[in-house]
Write a protein that holds these residues in place. Sequence first.
Motif, PDB file in Angstrom:
ATOM      1  N   ARG A  84       9.849  -2.564  -3.308  1.00  0.00           N
ATOM      2  CA  ARG A  84      10.047  -0.730  -3.030  1.00  0.00           C
ATOM      3  C   ARG A  84       8.149  -0.698  -3.965  1.00  0.00           C
ATOM      4  N   TRP A  85       8.558  -1.718  -5.575  1.00  0.00           N
ATOM      5  CA  TRP A  85       6.733  -1.407  -5.785  1.00  0.00           C
ATOM      6  C   TRP A  85       5.466  -1.183  -5.149  1.00  0.00           C
ATOM      7  N   TRP A  86       5.669  -2.017  -4.198  1.00  0.00           N
ATOM      8  CA  TRP A  86       3.940  -2.262  -3.056  1.00  0.00           C
ATOM      9  C   TRP A  86       3.990  -1.256  -2.763  1.00  0.00           C
ATOM     10  N   LEU A  87       5.499  -0.067  -2.107  1.00  0.00           N
ATOM     11  CA  LEU A  87       4.638   0.994  -1.248  1.00  0.00           C
ATOM     12  C   LEU A  87       4.909   1.801  -1.860  1.00  0.00           C
ATOM     13  N   ASP A  88       5.526   2.172  -2.996  1.00  0.00           N
ATOM     14  CA  ASP A  88       4.861   2.924  -3.682  1.00  0.00           C
ATOM     15  C   ASP A  88       3.754   3.433  -4.059  1.00  0.00           C
ATOM     16  N   ARG A  89       3.044   1.841  -5.081  1.00  0.00           N
ATOM     17  CA  ARG A  89       2.105   1.931  -5.117  1.00  0.00           C
ATOM     18  C   ARG A  89       0.904   2.366  -3.643  1.00  0.00           C
ATOM     19  N   MET A  90       1.396   1.884  -2.744  1.00  0.00           N
ATOM     20  CA  MET A  90       0.240   2.382  -1.655  1.00  0.00           C
ATOM     21  C   MET A  90       0.154   3.417  -1.701  1.00  0.00           C
ATOM     22  N   VAL A  92       0.907   6.444  -4.115  1.00  0.00           N
ATOM     23  CA  VAL A  92       0.465   7.189  -5.219  1.00  0.00           C
ATOM     24  C   VAL A  92      -1.146   6.558  -4.988  1.00  0.00           C
ATOM     25  N   ALA A  93      -1.321   5.803  -4.903  1.00  0.00           N
ATOM     26  CA  ALA A  93      -2.886   5.242  -5.369  1.00  0.00           C
ATOM     27  C   ALA A  93      -3.636   6.433  -4.696  1.00  0.00           C
ATOM     28  N   ASP A  94      -5.246   6.355  -5.271  1.00  0.00           N
ATOM     29  CA  ASP A  94      -6.150   7.020  -5.064  1.00  0.00           C
ATOM     30  C   ASP A  94      -7.410   6.765  -4.391  1.00  0.00           C
ATOM     31  N   HIS A  95      -7.670   5.543  -5.097  1.00  0.00           N
ATOM     32  CA  HIS A  95      -8.428   3.790  -4.191  1.00  0.00           C
ATOM     33  C   HIS A  95      -7.991   3.615  -2.856  1.00  0.00           C
ATOM     34  N   GLN A  96      -7.605   4.635  -1.845  1.00  0.00           N
ATOM     35  CA  GLN A  96      -6.322   4.056  -0.921  1.00  0.00           C
ATOM     36  C   GLN A  96      -7.616   2.693  -0.135  1.00  0.00           C
ATOM     37  N   ALA A  97      -8.258   2.898  -0.195  1.00  0.00           N
ATOM     38  CA  ALA A  97      -9.364   1.359   0.687  1.00  0.00           C
ATOM     39  C   ALA A  97      -8.868   0.025   0.269  1.00  0.00           C
ATOM     40  N   THR A  98      -8.697   0.775  -1.086  1.00  0.00           N
ATOM     41  CA  THR A  98      -8.156  -1.081  -1.654  1.00  0.00           C
ATOM     42  C   THR A  98      -7.163  -1.384  -1.651  1.00  0.00           C
ATOM     43  N   GLU A  99      -6.435  -0.258  -1.724  1.00  0.00           N
ATOM     44  CA  GLU A  99      -4.502  -0.770  -1.051  1.00  0.00           C
ATOM     45  C   GLU A  99      -4.379  -1.396   0.159  1.00  0.00           C
ATOM     46  N   LYS A 100      -5.203  -0.570   1.603  1.00  0.00           N
ATOM     47  CA  LYS A 100      -5.080  -1.540   2.648  1.00  0.00           C
ATOM     48  C   LYS A 100      -5.952  -2.129   3.145  1.00  0.00           C
ATOM     49  N   LEU A 101      -6.745  -2.535   1.929  1.00  0.00           N
ATOM     50  CA  LEU A 101      -7.480  -4.139   1.561  1.00  0.00           C
ATOM     51  C   LEU A 101      -6.336  -4.803   1.440  1.00  0.00           C
ATOM     52  N   VAL A 102      -5.974  -4.442   0.545  1.00  0.00           N
ATOM     53  CA  VAL A 102      -5.119  -5.513   0.141  1.00  0.00           C
ATOM     54  C   VAL A 102      -3.438  -6.020   1.279  1.00  0.00           C
ATOM     55  N   GLN A 120       8.038 -14.639  -7.934  1.00  0.00           N
ATOM     56  CA  GLN A 120       7.115 -14.665  -8.912  1.00  0.00           C
ATOM     57  C   GLN A 120       5.514 -15.340  -8.601  1.00  0.00           C
ATOM     58  N   GLN A 121       5.812 -15.777  -7.168  1.00  0.00           N
ATOM     59  CA  GLN A 121       4.919 -16.460  -7.179  1.00  0.00           C
ATOM     60  C   GLN A 121       4.468 -15.951  -6.481  1.00  0.00           C
ATOM     61  N   MET A 122       5.032 -15.559  -5.206  1.00  0.00           N
ATOM     62  CA  MET A 122       4.966 -13.886  -4.274  1.00  0.00           C
ATOM     63  C   MET A 122       3.908 -12.541  -4.818  1.00  0.00           C
ATOM     64  N   MET A 123       4.027 -12.492  -5.897  1.00  0.00           N
ATOM     65  CA  MET A 123       3.439 -11.863  -6.520  1.00  0.00           C
ATOM     66  C   MET A 123       2.068 -12.085  -7.249  1.00  0.00           C
ATOM     67  N   ALA A 124       2.345 -13.837  -7.902  1.00  0.00           N
ATOM     68  CA  ALA A 124       0.610 -14.320  -8.039  1.00  0.00           C
ATOM     69  C   ALA A 124       0.359 -14.081  -7.134  1.00  0.00           C
ATOM     70  N   GLN A 125       0.408 -14.182  -6.020  1.00  0.00           N
ATOM     71  CA  GLN A 125      -0.604 -14.735  -4.608  1.00  0.00           C
ATOM     72  C   GLN A 125      -0.524 -12.928  -4.462  1.00  0.00           C
ATOM     73  N   HIS A 126       0.022 -11.873  -4.683  1.00  0.00           N
ATOM     74  CA  HIS A 126      -0.628 -10.512  -4.640  1.00  0.00           C
ATOM     75  C   HIS A 126      -1.718 -10.411  -5.540  1.00  0.00           C
ATOM     76  N   MET A 127      -1.870 -10.611  -6.678  1.00  0.00           N
ATOM     77  CA  MET A 127      -2.709 -10.308  -7.493  1.00  0.00           C
ATOM     78  C   MET A 127      -3.764 -10.999  -7.463  1.00  0.00           C
ATOM     79  N   LYS A 128      -4.059 -12.152  -6.712  1.00  0.00           N
ATOM     80  CA  LYS A 128      -4.926 -12.806  -6.227  1.00  0.00           C
ATOM     81  C   LYS A 128      -5.973 -12.230  -4.730  1.00  0.00           C
ATOM     82  N   PHE A 129      -5.096 -11.592  -4.350  1.00  0.00           N
ATOM     83  CA  PHE A 129      -5.673 -10.642  -3.138  1.00  0.00           C
ATOM     84  C   PHE A 129      -6.757 -10.097  -3.845  1.00  0.00           C
ATOM     85  N   ARG A 130      -6.193  -9.112  -4.969  1.00  0.00           N
ATOM     86  CA  ARG A 130      -6.478  -7.550  -5.758  1.00  0.00           C
ATOM     87  C   ARG A 130      -7.879  -8.428  -6.423  1.00  0.00           C
TER      88      ARG A 130
END
Lengths: 421, 420
Positions: A84-90, A92-102, A120-130
Amino acid sequence: MSDSVAMLLRRAGFGPTASELDAAKKAGYAATVAKLISPRGPDVAASLAPIPNLGPDPFIGSPMGQQRAAAVAKRRQQTSQIVRWWLDRMTVADHQATEKLVFFWHGHWATSIEKVSSPQQMMAQHMKFRDSPDFRVMARSLVTNPALIWWLDGQTNTKKAPNENLARELMELFMLGIGHYTEQDVKEAGRALTGWKLETRYPDAGVFLPQYHDTGKKTILGTTANFDALGLVDFLAKRPQCARFIASRLWFRYASSTEPIPRSTLDKMASAYPSTTSMLRTLFLDAEFRSGRYQLVKQPVEWLVGAMRQLRMRPTRLPEASTQRLLGGLESLGQVLFSPPSVGGWPSGVAWLTSSAAQVRLTMAQVIAEAAQPHRMTVEELANLLAVETWTDRTYSALKQASAPQHLLALGLVSPEYLVS
Amino acid sequence: MDALTRRRFLRRSGVAAGAALVVGAGGGFGLAELLATAEKGPDVVARDEDKLVIVTLYGGNDGLNTVIPYADPAYHAARPELAYAPEDVLHLNESLGLSPGLSGLKRLWNEERLAVVLGVGYPKPDRSHFRSMDIWQTAAPAAPVATGWVGRWLDGTNASPEAAVSFEPVLPPLLAGSTRAGACVTINALQLPSGIKKEMISALGKTQQDEPELQARAAKAFHDFLWVDQLVREAEKAEPSTEASELTYVPGTGTGGDSLLATQLALVSRCIEAGVPTRVYSVSLGGFDTHADERPAQERLLKQLDDGLSGFMDRLAKTEAGRRVTVVVYSEFGRRVRANASDGTDHGTAGPVFVLGSGVAGGLYGEQPSLTDLDDGDLKATTDFRDVFGTLLGSVLHADPAQYISNHQFKLLPLFGAPK
């Protein structure tokens, strides 16, 4: 000729709002590319959807019995939280190209919580993308990342019992592409990756146990050396084929999933490697991309997030029943965040264009349209709202039959023109 | 054209429906389009009339209380509260028998129309419902893949949209290919959102000259789903053929105590009798996740399965089209051998698979897993499920199993051979 600024925004992000599109048209194509690639300042809007702090993994200490059941329930709740957080983040974010790239990287290093289990592990991986400034750094941090190791059975890969799963996918799906290595290279690369284990306490980084690592010489792609995991990915990342492979993957997701990347575009993008944002800038400024003759089907998440942005809604701030119907819709369509169907990531193009998918999207569009409570509008105003350039006669005649604004909106959202960008 | 002639024509036109879709993309829908299509040669049609109905039991059906090793003391010792007394079991032979809820299947067994494949599973069993069901539906136990085995067959044969139809609420992964997917048809006619009329969807389903290919495909998806729905509804309304006219129809909608499965199967039989060119039907029954108070719950479900299936099989046996149908029934795993403390069972491994049909050689296949030689408390599979599905691909869909199920050394079963 397409209205290339609109197309640019549709593909670089999730779906431009009418005001974003107006501003971009005023600024011009080149300035819009620059703003997309190097947005100024932090993304203030994105902070409306703060990154969740999940706390420690409930499975630390190997709970048994009742506690184990509670840990399972906790994980389920946390999984729902990050989706839910990630959908929400995509949205609301202004930096759309950044979100799309993640989102692109998630489909590239496709890892699923269905097997990994740990949010926790999935989020840790997600942060590596960012957080990775370029592809080489990303490859380095992912190869020793617990989510990917577990996903591809890296923890069972030891000197005594080498396991090739991670090595194979590194070469085939993540870094080189099929046909640019031999089975022997896969075997040798598997040896280089031995020795990495996981601990629930450390979701962010794997644990290296030297006693399981094969320290012998390995010959990979004609080079003999004492490769270890980081040495291997550094070596692969420097191969010219890696730059070209990543360029073609970006083309596949941003320009066309059916037409191969033109040679000149490939050469230019590869020379901008390893910075993927530079590669994207090169792509967006390339005449082949700008011509707009290449077509993409919006993936379900792109479709939903785009609609939410254009209607100024947030997928997780709707009445709970509506949110659940939309999440259920994504599941029926086959795209749940953090749960790609396989290591190959999500399908593309016609795979999303089945009759069953059309039905599901229609139901989702109704949920969206009812929650949006749109004002009465003309079909031209609808096109403007959804950043669609023109309606075909076919869609025009369908829209003309709608008597209420929410039906008009629902039809617009499922129209072929809106689905294909 | 009278109903009978029409139906004969439909039956003969078979796979030509795909062409009809293209031809008719701009016009109305329904049987009229099929009537306008050219006939296929008799060989093609004959092969294509073999149809497969896949029944998925969601939740992990307890195989040991379905095909019961009633004579084995270990069975009674492991689950004293759950075990059936030998005299309550419908004996298949001196050691195995069906659950008392399966009296209809027992009759089909006596008529040699029911094959029971014993101990079906796969290596390294996964006890997650999600993952294990995925494994069965994608026929890929080693690593997740995105396509189902029927979906890959749709891809490989360039099948038309109505080639595989699911009457489940959501399209199962089984029917998802990479470029094609089965159609998902709701039992109670097409449910469009209120205010959205069929005419609007029909308008969206028209392709435009010179529009980009993918955009045209997006339009065609609307056309296809109206088309398949229409096909099914027409079949539902069609008058019974003379062969089947003496039979009472199960109502097409779920009224008056019919289980959802019986309703789904009634629709399937209507489609088959009306000559709808669908080759694979997918139906399902859920609720087998019996962790507590299992016996009454499972018995009720098996009774639903039994009523639905035996009525369906009897109906099919009356028509030529019906006699060419094969039905397969499976679940994602069996349950543990030992009962838990709540008079239920937890997620286990191998279980029996049923294959039914007039062309099926009834009898037992494979080997009943031992109740004493266990794998951490679970049954050891004796037959790989890919051999069952591979046999169906070969004998019913006339396809090469290895083309659609990879990385497997097939040991095909003589399910369609002479009775044992």
